[in-house]
Design an enzyme around this catalytic site. Structure first.
Site: not given
Length: 263
Positions: A160, A196, A234
């Site tokens: 996060d 990302d 992932t």
């Protein structure tokens, strides 16, 4: 000068926020994820792979580093590696055979997400080494559960970004967490970080430098770089990559302990 520093910090926070709102955040997906049916029973069915550690549990903290912890968890002396925020378990389950000579401990805060990871690990048990265990809990409890010098490597994948400025200390690459990793890692231990979110990546590089950590490898486009070899994706990484989004990655070495005397 004070104004410039303050502006730079606000700009960095803004970049993290902008990267966050245009990306398909893993954490946003977790927050929107529906509660799993019968998750308690499903977790119990996977109990052989679960280390049951509560926030008040001292866990393995009285043991002497990786050798004793690995004997307690896996029944043999092997290097230990930790994934923080394992999500649905694709990375941890893929890492198990790739790092067959190490013990992998995968941490996930959300039980309704961890159940999927546990079930994947159980389903793949016959096709990989018996070197993977899970913990359901908060990363801030890791120093309560594990002693110093436990892990040789820590993985953080698509955490996060906590884009609001007031939440910066919650980012898993914030100084408080870096101090936690320094304690848990053996001297010379490594953090492997993927995201990302370009804003979070740049902010994290600043934190690594401020803490005197050594970045031994870094890329702003993982899948077009030399670091792509042996990379384990992932579920969200595959999604991001299929959309043409770059993945940012850094390998960071913690050369020595910070005991307050900087010895």
């Amino acid at each position: 000068m004070i104004y410039c520093i303050g502006f730079a910090r606000r700009f960095a926070d803004a970049r993290i926020y902008l990267s966050y709102i245009i990306s398909d955040s893993e954490t946003d997906f977790k927050m929107r994820m529906r509660k799993k049916k019968h998750s308690g029973e499903r977790i119990a069915a996977c109990s052989a792979l679960l280390l049951r550690l509560s926030p008040d549990d001292t866990g393995y903290s009285a043991l002497d580093g990786a050798r004793e912890v690995s004997r307690a968890v896996f029944g043999r002396e092997i290097p230990l590696e930790l994934e923080i925020g394992c999500g649905k378990g694709d990375f941890a389950v893929g890492l198990s055979p790739a790092r067959a000579d190490s013990g992998i401990i995968a941490l996930e805060r959300v039980a309704d997400v961890a159940v999927t990871a546990l079930e994947k690990a159980v389903a793949s048990a016959d096709a990989r080494p018996d070197n993977l265990r899970f913990v359901i809990g908060n990363a801030q409890n890791l120093p309560v559960w594990f002693p110093e010098n436990t892990f040789s490597r820590i993985y953080i994948n698509f955490c996060d970004p906590w884009p609001k400025k007031g939440y910066a200390k919650r980012r898993l690459t914030a100084p408080g967490f870096l101090a936690l990793y320094r304690r848990l890692l053996v001297p010379g231990g490594e953090l492997r970080f993927k995201t990302d979110n370009e804003g979070l990546f740049d902010w994290s590089l600043e934190q690594f430098a401020a803490e005197g950590l050594r970045v031994t490898a870094m890329t702003r486009d993982l899948h077009s770089s030399a670091l792509a070899e042996g990379n384990i994706m992932t579920e969200y990484e595959r999604n991001f990559t299929s959309k043409g989004m770059p993945i940012y990655s850094a390998h960071v070495v913690f050369d020595k302990k910070d005991d307050g005397n900087n010895e």
